[in-house]
Design an enzyme around this catalytic site. Structure first.
Site, PDB file in Angstrom:
ATOM      1  N   ASP A 229       0.852  -1.203   0.000  1.00  0.00           N
ATOM      2  CA  ASP A 229       0.000   0.000   0.000  1.00  0.00           C
ATOM      3  C   ASP A 229       0.883   1.246   0.000  1.00  0.00           C
ATOM      4  O   ASP A 229       2.046   1.215   0.414  1.00  0.00           O
ATOM      5  CB  ASP A 229      -0.971   0.001   1.185  1.00  0.00           C
TER       6      ASP A 229
ATOM      7  N   GLU B 254      -0.053  -0.660   5.891  1.00  0.00           N
ATOM      8  CA  GLU B 254       1.037  -0.115   6.694  1.00  0.00           C
ATOM      9  C   GLU B 254       0.884   1.388   6.806  1.00  0.00           C
ATOM     10  O   GLU B 254       1.120   1.972   7.845  1.00  0.00           O
ATOM     11  CB  GLU B 254       2.394  -0.457   6.063  1.00  0.00           C
TER      12      GLU B 254
HETATM   13 ZN   LIG Z   1       6.804   2.225   4.178  1.00  0.00          ZN
END
Ligand SMILES: [Zn+2]
Length: 386
Positions: A74, A140
């Site tokens: 992501d 994340e």
């Molecule tokens: Zn990162």
């Protein structure tokens, strides 16, 4: 089979995987790793109040030693697309530089490790001497609730045991080879609230002003440094991030004052020790008609350190061989998913140069992708040769 890290990274960059969207990035990794002989699992995690997120776990080999590579596909949003020299989701190479959101944070790191792992596996007749795995999350840059923390738990319940982990976040400040992260500081956020009694400024004896009491608490917390740093950590620091009274009038003593602070702390402290220290300072606050309290935010993390030893030495020496730079062992910067991984196995972080991460025109020199792939490739060879 061989996989070109530049082509793979460019294809990953063309997947619009802004958290929590998968954007085709995990599907591309799944197909690439499957073709290289990996067993691939796609797992989706959910939790009330947060978006569902897709994750990927892949493994080749059935026994140890077990080296796992962790990362995230992501990315943060591109911001103003018109400000970019090239479409942030096109994976364009211009004058030897690959552009795109996630180029260094951290699709480039993933492209390099996948290429290195597939090359190693192919060179060993499709059977590594131990096991190589990938723990890849799509959460994340977002709330980090349905990502690595749950993927690790899922893997542990399946009986997966890891010996060492490399997290491919961008760790180098200026040049490839500058820095390995061998730990991270902890983070603690607190909200201190002081409540008094509202009144007229000309009649202060009828009111109870919370502001001087809040300032006294903050003075107590900041009048001395928390420590002087330790062997592998910088000094801890406390930052007051906000003081809110919300009083626009000149003739009112306000009823309430609130302060927020964050502490980035080293291995001399823990969340518990700092919470007790702040609570003590708040409890010591006095004043007639004054009530002071503290609340601690969710998502605090402890500091951790992967002690230098054979694994760190091998990685450090390999990086120096390829780049000519002896990387510094550091625990600087913010938190990362390593804070979750360290509960399962020793983890270090090494990836690309971080200068353009989260910025307009995020980009990586093609030469850095080639060098990082060579570094990862040699690390894998040595890991299984020992
Ligand atoms: Zn990162």
């Amino acid at each position: 089979m061989t996989t070109d890290p530049i082509e793979l990274t460019a294809r990953l960059l063309s997947c619009p995987s802004v958290t929590p969207a998968e954007g085709g990035a995990l599907a591309l990794l799944e197909a690439t790793l499957r073709a290289g002989g990996f067993t691939v699992h796609r797992v989706t995690f959910s939790e009330a109040g947060t978006p569902d997120v897709e994750n990927l776990y892949a493994r080749i080999g059935s026994h140890g030693p077990h080296l796992v590579f962790a990362g995230h596909t992501d990315v943060v949003p591109p911001g103003d697309v018109a400000a970019w020299r090239h479409d942030p989701f096109s994976g364009t190479i211009d004058a030897g530089v690959l552009y795109g959101r996630g180029a260094v944070d951290m699709k480039g790191g993933i492209g390099c490790f996948v290429a290195a792992a597939l090359d190693h596996v192919a060179a060993h007749g499709g059977k590594p001497r131990g096991s190589i795995s990938f723990l890849i999350t799509g959460d994340e840059e977002g709330p980090s609730v349905n990502g690595t923390v749950k993927l690790l738990d899922w893997a542990a319940k399946r009986g997966e045991r890891f010996d060492h982990c490399i997290l491919g976040e961008p760790t180098n400040p200026a040049a490839l080879g500058d820095m390995i992260k061998i730990g991270r500081r902890g983070s603690l956020s607190a909200i201190i609230t002081v409540e008094g009694r509202q009144g007229h400024v000309a009649y202060p004896h009828l009111a109870a002003n919370p502001i001087p009491v809040l300032l006294a608490i903050l003075a107590r917390l900041t009048d001395q440094p928390l420590d002087a740093g330790t062997d592998h950590f910088d000094p801890s620091n406390l930052v007051i991030t906000s003081i809110d009274v919300g009083n626009g009038a000149t003739n009112i003593i306000p009823q309430k004052a609130v302060a927020r602070l964050n502490i980035r702390f080293n291995d001399q402290h823990s969340t518990a020790s700092l919470q007790a220290w702040i609570a003590e300072a708040v409890a010591a606050a006095t004043g007639e008609g004054i009530k002071a309290s503290v609340a601690f935010a969710r998502g605090n993390s402890e500091s951790f350190l992967t002690k230098p030893g054979a694994f760190v030495d091998m990685v450090q020496a390999t990086i120096e061989e390829v780049t000519g730079i002896k990387p510094k062992l550091s625990t600087s910067g913010g938190t990362s998913d390593a804070r979750f991984i360290k509960n399962y196995c020793p983890v270090i972080e090494f990836g690309l140069v971080g200068q353009t991460m989260h910025a307009v025109d995020e980009r990586v020199p093609v030469a850095d992708l080639v060098a990082l792939t060579a570094i990862y490739r040699r690390i894998i060879d040595r890991y299984f040769a020992s």
